[in-house]
Design an enzyme around this catalytic site. Structure first.
Site, PDB file in Angstrom:
ATOM      1  N   LEU A   1       2.873   4.410   1.310  1.00 20.14           N
ATOM      2  CA  LEU A   1       2.456   5.022   2.617  1.00 20.14           C
ATOM      3  C   LEU A   1       1.074   5.420   2.542  1.00 20.14           C
ATOM      4  CD1 LEU A   1       5.726   6.998   3.314  1.00 20.14           C
ATOM      5  CD2 LEU A   1       4.784   5.102   4.653  1.00 20.14           C
ATOM      6  N   HIS A   2       0.110   4.494   2.355  1.00 20.96           N
ATOM      7  CA  HIS A   2      -1.353   4.718   2.613  1.00 20.96           C
ATOM      8  C   HIS A   2      -1.691   3.889   3.334  1.00 20.96           C
ATOM      9  CE1 HIS A   2      -1.136   7.323  -1.055  1.00 20.96           C
ATOM     10  NE2 HIS A   2      -0.300   6.415  -1.434  1.00 20.96           N
ATOM     11  N   ALA A   3      -2.927   3.778   3.911  1.00 22.38           N
ATOM     12  CA  ALA A   3      -3.618   2.596   4.824  1.00 22.38           C
ATOM     13  C   ALA A   3      -2.684   2.707   5.927  1.00 22.38           C
ATOM     14  CB  ALA A   3      -3.781   1.319   4.172  1.00 22.38           C
TER      15      ALA A   3
ATOM     16  N   PRO B   1       0.505   0.981   6.706  1.00 26.58           N
ATOM     17  CA  PRO B   1       1.684   1.602   6.654  1.00 26.58           C
ATOM     18  C   PRO B   1       1.783   3.091   7.001  1.00 26.58           C
ATOM     19  CG  PRO B   1       1.407   0.036   5.129  1.00 26.58           C
ATOM     20  CD  PRO B   1       0.114   0.380   5.590  1.00 26.58           C
TER      21      PRO B   1
ATOM     22  N   ASP C   1       0.925  -1.294  -0.023  1.00 23.02           N
ATOM     23  CA  ASP C   1      -0.193  -0.087   0.012  1.00 23.02           C
ATOM     24  C   ASP C   1       0.924   1.167   0.010  1.00 23.02           C
ATOM     25  OD1 ASP C   1      -2.409  -1.185   0.044  1.00 23.02           O
ATOM     26  OD2 ASP C   1      -2.542  -1.463   2.084  1.00 23.02           O
TER      27      ASP C   1
END
Length: 89
Positions: A14-16, A18, A12
């Site tokens: 640097l989304h969700a 992480p 993902d």
């Protein structure tokens, strides 16, 4: 000013999860932390909006910069988030 360059491993980027973990570590640090694409302008790593606005995806190279108390330890933790598969975080 200490900095690290890392290739993003989580699916993902640097989304969700992480991204949230990355921002939480930066926000909890006593150091001032910034993140950017290797050739881009850094943003406040403690801001979820700023970090997700970078659009960092799996395989992107990013630069993380920290200044102040605990900078090296914070960089160690953030590098771990960037270089560890999401299911191992």
């Amino acid at each position: 000013m200490p900095e690290r360059v890392a290739t993003v491993v989580p699916d993902d980027g640097l989304h969700a999860r992480p991204g949230a973990t990355f921002v939480e570590i930066a926000a909890d640090s006593d150091a001032d932390v910034q993140v950017a694409h290797v050739d881009g302008d850094p943003v406040n790593a403690a801001s979820m909006l700023a970090v997700t606005g970078l659009g960092i995806e799996q395989g992107d190279e990013v630069r993380v910069i920290a200044e102040g108390d605990g900078a090296e330890d914070t960089l160690d933790e953030l590098e771990r988030v960037l270089t560890t598969p999401e299911d191992e975080l």
